[in-house]
Motif scaffolding. Structure first.
Motif, short mmCIF file in Angstrom:
data_model
loop_
_atom_site.label_atom_id
_atom_site.label_comp_id
_atom_site.label_asym_id
_atom_site.label_seq_id
_atom_site.Cartn_x
_atom_site.Cartn_y
_atom_site.Cartn_z
N ASP A 1 0.84 -1.19 0.00
CA ASP A 1 0.00 0.00 0.00
C ASP A 1 0.88 1.25 0.00
O ASP A 1 1.51 1.57 1.01
N LEU A 2 0.92 1.94 -1.13
CA LEU A 2 1.76 3.13 -1.29
C LEU A 2 0.91 4.40 -1.42
O LEU A 2 1.27 5.33 -2.14
N HIS A 3 -0.24 4.44 -0.76
CA HIS A 3 -1.08 5.61 -0.94
C HIS A 3 -0.53 6.82 -0.18
O HIS A 3 0.10 6.66 0.86
N SER A 4 -0.77 8.00 -0.73
CA SER A 4 -0.41 9.32 -0.20
C SER A 4 0.72 9.94 -1.00
O SER A 4 1.51 9.26 -1.68
N VAL A 5 0.76 11.26 -0.93
CA VAL A 5 1.87 12.08 -1.43
C VAL A 5 2.40 12.82 -0.21
O VAL A 5 1.61 13.35 0.57
N PRO A 6 3.73 12.86 0.01
CA PRO A 6 4.23 13.62 1.15
C PRO A 6 3.66 15.04 1.15
O PRO A 6 3.60 15.69 0.09
N ALA A 7 3.24 15.51 2.31
CA ALA A 7 2.56 16.80 2.39
C ALA A 7 3.43 17.94 1.86
O ALA A 7 2.92 18.87 1.23
N ASP B 1 -8.88 14.90 -13.23
CA ASP B 1 -8.71 13.55 -13.78
C ASP B 1 -7.33 13.38 -14.40
O ASP B 1 -6.68 12.35 -14.24
N GLU B 2 -6.89 14.38 -15.14
CA GLU B 2 -5.61 14.30 -15.82
C GLU B 2 -4.46 14.20 -14.82
O GLU B 2 -3.47 13.50 -15.07
N GLU B 3 -4.59 14.87 -13.69
CA GLU B 3 -3.56 14.78 -12.65
C GLU B 3 -3.55 13.39 -12.01
O GLU B 3 -2.50 12.83 -11.70
N PHE B 4 -4.74 12.84 -11.82
CA PHE B 4 -4.87 11.49 -11.26
C PHE B 4 -4.18 10.47 -12.17
O PHE B 4 -3.40 9.62 -11.72
N ILE B 5 -4.45 10.57 -13.46
CA ILE B 5 -3.85 9.64 -14.42
C ILE B 5 -2.34 9.85 -14.49
O ILE B 5 -1.58 8.88 -14.61
N HIS B 6 -1.90 11.10 -14.40
CA HIS B 6 -0.46 11.39 -14.43
C HIS B 6 0.27 10.70 -13.27
O HIS B 6 1.39 10.21 -13.43
N LYS C 1 0.69 19.25 -4.21
CA LYS C 1 0.24 20.49 -4.85
C LYS C 1 -1.07 20.93 -4.21
O LYS C 1 -2.16 20.82 -4.76
N SER C 2 -0.95 21.45 -3.00
CA SER C 2 -2.12 21.84 -2.22
C SER C 2 -2.20 23.36 -2.13
O SER C 2 -1.17 24.04 -2.05
N PRO C 3 -3.41 23.93 -2.16
CA PRO C 3 -3.54 25.38 -1.97
C PRO C 3 -3.27 25.80 -0.53
O PRO C 3 -3.16 26.99 -0.25
N HIS C 4 -3.18 24.83 0.38
CA HIS C 4 -2.96 25.14 1.79
C HIS C 4 -1.47 25.08 2.13
O HIS C 4 -0.72 24.29 1.55
N LYS C 5 -1.08 25.88 3.07
CA LYS C 5 0.28 25.82 3.60
C LYS C 5 0.23 25.13 4.96
O LYS C 5 -0.49 25.57 5.85
N TYR C 6 0.99 24.06 5.10
CA TYR C 6 0.96 23.28 6.33
C TYR C 6 2.10 23.72 7.24
O TYR C 6 3.26 23.75 6.82
N SER C 7 1.75 24.09 8.47
CA SER C 7 2.79 24.50 9.42
C SER C 7 3.64 23.33 9.85
O SER C 7 4.81 23.48 10.19
N ASN C 8 3.05 22.12 9.82
CA ASN C 8 3.79 20.92 10.21
C ASN C 8 3.46 19.80 9.21
O ASN C 8 2.65 18.93 9.50
N PRO C 9 4.08 19.81 8.02
CA PRO C 9 3.74 18.82 6.99
C PRO C 9 3.91 17.38 7.45
O PRO C 9 3.17 16.50 7.03
N PRO D 1 1.16 15.46 -6.77
CA PRO D 1 2.46 16.06 -6.40
C PRO D 1 2.73 17.32 -7.21
O PRO D 1 2.27 17.45 -8.35
N ARG D 2 3.49 18.24 -6.64
CA ARG D 2 3.93 19.42 -7.40
C ARG D 2 4.96 19.04 -8.45
O ARG D 2 5.05 19.66 -9.51
N ASP D 3 5.75 18.01 -8.14
CA ASP D 3 6.84 17.57 -9.00
C ASP D 3 6.62 16.09 -9.31
O ASP D 3 6.94 15.22 -8.49
#
Length: 820
Positions: A88-94, A167-172, A98-106, A120-122
């Motif tokens: 199970d490799l689900h998740s992208v490191p915070a 959808d395009e980001e999901f497929i990417h 590519k989130s509109p939110h800024k996390y104080s503690n990712p 992901p942003r990258d």
């Protein structure tokens, strides 16, 4: 009965989630799988390798372990149990997301919720990280799990509840993960997308497959839940699994595996504080067995139980958690439920089998799936509506073995190979069936009344053999020159070729299609309807059409149905009351078909393909007669503030569609306009929320919903949002929508607010054009007269349609029939 031996555990048909520590007697210490897993008879389980947890502190902080020395202490308990991991490799490191939110503690962000919302942003770096994880997993297979034929991966966990990217980001993401995994683990299987609600997941997968996702998937993972919380049959599991298997075969490479990795049952209440009713335990056993049999029987490679032991007072487990409420997951002390014993029998009976298919010719509400167990066949049978019924099951053998759900077996002598069975809600198994008695479920011949049978084998009684056409307890003797009777019921029938002693020599499934039927009745205007009827015969048919609304006979006319085509007829049906429209089409041979259009289950919408309205805030291009008014006290669905009459709060609305857009016009009379005060709760102030449902079943339940909120402030600035939510609802996820043609205007002098819009089908269902023959729809219109009513949610609400409440997973929506 012993389970069939497996060449490797990744060929197993059964898995489970959840841990117990009954072997060590100490929580979080020792083997968390066995002896419970081996007792139940499961092999598949999840091993986590979540990027957010492995690299939560920043770039290049995860270094894979690749040597035998580095991995020598890994997976010892899993290896000892000969278990098969699905990674199970689900998740992208915070920090990478590519989130509109800024996390104080990712590093503290939860991987299963927050870190599944965005891509992901990258992408290149995401692929690099997935590749490093895959490199370690590949080394683990070499040094820790050498018995595995290959490794299996997933990169999402129930994204239907969490993902809000494109959808395009999901497929990417899958494109990068697939490339990275196969570069580091060449024989790997990347599965997806592991949706939590199968009907919704099927709709989402269809859109993603059409956009190319199938190129980057080697297999399917899914959870088979429904938000209806009904029995497996009534929740639509058979149809949903059938559709998923068909899509897999269409879009993925031959042999792509399908893993159903979570299905279980909960209940209302906390049963750690009182005894569990016996009927509750029996229902859990029956529904669970039937769900997993359907999943395997429709074509999944494996199915997983959820959960090992109860994680709380509401259940889910195969065993009671005796340490609850002190311990939720991973208890030391457990007590098996009846379901655990039934699961033991199921796994031992069906492990290592191959699915033959579903038999539909045994009668209404008779469920039967057949599996091949080495050289023998085993059938699982039960009553789909849970009513006791007697059937004759053709085993083709003089003696067979009957096994109940708990594993008790007995030899049974048959009469000419026919076994009389009493079916109930609990499955029963017949072990030992002749191949001649079970036809090829993939080769079904379709015929219509009046067509020649073209019988299989020899068919004249003079040679000592006989032909019979059978469905359930109905059996029609026939011969080689027989034609399909006009009186026969449509559906699947079994054509049996029997010898003089009554034993089956050969059989074939015949699907009887109706000679003609009404496909749809679709409103075109208030009094105009389109009726579509199909004639499957080779000759033009003269038929009689009768249409009634309630007890009133409205139409009696003769129609001609051209041969082998679908024909449309436009009808004038007076709008005389709220009764259902019932249509009957019949011919001179007595064959007939009925169709009902429920007045209380449909909404009227105009087909505006030739003259689409322009959503400019001016409602003059809408037909006046198409508007419906809701202006009395009975129209209020929610009232926590006084209603003073139509000028205080009432609604006038009209709906329309064409091939590109859905159109709506809503005029709200409201003397005081108080817009929402909290942008995260737009329903609390004066606003409207639209709900669209796709993949509708006959009970008004959609597979997929879209919820759109529209509000206008005191400066006539319009805010349009899409609303969604993960379980258990709330919180509500709000995404503002731009580039959508919706207007809203407040006129304080007239005391009214007008909403008008054209919403592209592309936004609503992912396709450029609507393909559904009906959609679900509802609007929630909200009114507050003071700011305190907004804050305290003491509003008034009118529902257009039904099921438009925001905090429902299971909607009962009104339907709009779409003209084709």
């Amino acid at each position: 009965m012993k389970a069939l031996p497996l060449k490797s555990p990744d060929r197993s048909r059964f898995g489970i989630q959840g841990t117990t520590f009954c072997s060590s007697g100490k929580r979080l210490s020792g083997d968390s799988y066995n002896p419970f897993y081996s007792c139940i008879g499961v092999k598949w389980f999840y091993l986590p390798a979540k990027p957010q947890q492995l690299e939560k502190n920043g770039k290049n902080t995860f270094a894979p372990r690749l040597s035998q020395e580095d991995l020598k202490f890994s997976g010892q308990h899993e290896k000892a149990g000969y278990l098969a991991p699905l990674w199970d490799l689900h998740s992208v490191p915070a920090w990478l997301m590519k989130s509109p939110h800024k996390y104080s503690n990712p590093a503290a962000m939860p991987p299963s919720t927050e870190c599944q919302k965005y891509p992901p942003r990258d992408y290149a770096y995401y692929g690099n990280l997935i590749g490093r994880i895959a490199a370690e997993i590949n080394a683990r297979r070499k040094y820790v799990f050498p018995y595995m034929e290959r490794n299996y991966y997933q990169i999402h966990w129930e994204p239907d509840w969490h993902w809000i990217g494109a959808d395009e980001e999901f497929i990417h993401m899958y494109a990068e993960a697939h490339k990275a995994i196969h570069a580091n683990d060449p024989g790997a299987i990347l599965t997806g997308a592991n949706y939590g609600v199968i009907s919704k997941g099927n709709r989402l997968l269809k859109t993603l497959f059409e956009k190319g996702l199938g190129k980057y998937l080697d297999g399917i993972t899914t959870h088979a839940y429904s938000t209806k919380w009904l029995s497996p049959e009534n929740s639509g599991l058979i149809k949903d699994m059938h559709e998923l298997v068909a899509m897999t075969r269409k879009y993925l490479k031959p042999g792509a595996p399908i893993f159903q990795t979570e299905w279980g049952m909960t209940w209302n209440g906390d049963y750690s504080r009182k005894n569990v009713p016996n009927e509750e335990l029996l229902r859990q056993t029956a529904w669970s067995l039937r769900a997993h049999l359907i999943i395997l029987g429709e074509g999944a490679n494996s199915t997983w139980f959820f959960y090992a032991a109860d994680m709380g007072g509401r259940g889910w487990g195969l065993a009671f958690n005796l340490d609850y409420p002190k311990v939720g997951c991973g208890p030391v002390n457990i007590s098996p439920k009846p379901l655990a014993m039934a699961a033991c029998n199921l796994t031992r009976l069906l492990e290592g089998t191959q699915t033959v298919g579903r038999l539909n010719y045994l009668g209404k509400n008779v469920m039967c799936y057949v599996f091949r167990r080495n050289k023998k066949l085993v059938a699982a049978l039960w009553s789909g509506d849970e009513q006791e019924r007697s059937i004759l099951f053709d085993t083709g053998l003089s003696e067979t073995t009957l096994i109940d759900c708990m594993g008790q077996s007995r030899k049974v002598v048959t009469k000419s190979g026919k076994l009389e069975l009493m079916l109930s809600a609990m499955p029963v198994y017949v072990y030992g069936i002749a191949n001649s008695s079970i036809p090829d479920t993939n080769r079904i011949k379709q015929l219509i009344p009046g067509q020649p049978l073209n019988a299989v084998g020899r068919s004249d009684s003079a040679d000592g053999t006989f032909l019979k056409l059978c469905r359930g307890l109905d059996c029609i003797p026939i011969n080689s020159k027989s034609i399909i009777p006009y009186s026969i019921s449509p559906g699947e029938w079994l054509l049996r070729h029997e010898n003089a002693a009554g034993f089956t020599l050969k059989s074939q499934i015949i699907k009887i299609m109706p000679l003609f039927n009404i496909k749809s009745i679709t409103p075109l205007s208030q009094n105009s309807y389109r009726l579509n009827a199909v004639n499957r015969g080779k000759n033009t048919l003269n038929v009689k059409l009768q249409i009634c609304r309630g007890e009133k006979n409205l139409i009696n006319k003769n129609l001609k149905l051209p041969a082998q085509k679908e024909t449309s007829f436009e009808l004038h049906i007076p709008n005389s009351g709220n009764d259902d429209i019932n249509a009957v089409l019949s011919d001179a041979n007595g064959f007939s078909d009925r169709y009902s259009l429920g007045a209380k289950t449909i909404l009227f919408a105009l087909d505006r393909s030739n003259n689409p309205p322009i959503p400019d805030g001016n409602l003059n291009d809408w037909q006046l007669e198409s508007f419906t008014q809701l202006s009395d006290a009975d129209s209020l669905a929610f009232k926590k503030a006084p209603w003073k009459g139509p000028t205080d709060f009432s609604v006038l609305y009209s709906l329309a569609y064409d091939t590109k857009n859905f159109y709506f016009a809503v005029k709200v009379r409201d003397q005081t306009h108080i817009p929402p005060l909290n942008k995260n709760e737009p329903w609390r102030g004066d606003s409207i929320q639209l709900v669209f449902g796709f993949g509708m079943d006959d009970d008004g339940n959609p597979a997929l919903t879209k919820k759109i909120s529209i509000e206008v402030d005191k400066n006539n600035h319009v805010r349009i949002c899409e609303l969604s939510s993960p379980p258990p609802i709330p919180p509500v996820i709000i995404q503002e929508l731009t580039n959508i043609h919706i207007t809203a205007k407040r006129d304080n002098e007239k005391g009214s607010t007008e909403y008008e819009g054209a919403i592209p089908w592309k936004l609503l269902c992912g396709s450029d054009q609507i393909t559904d023959s009906k959609i679900g729809f509802g609007i929630m219109v909200n009114d507050a007269d003071t700011k305190s009513q907004v804050v305290e949610d003491k509003r008034k609400t009118i529902h257009i349609g039904s099921g438009a409440g925001l905090f429902n997973n299971s909607h009962k929506l009104r339907s709009i029939n779409i003209a084709k």
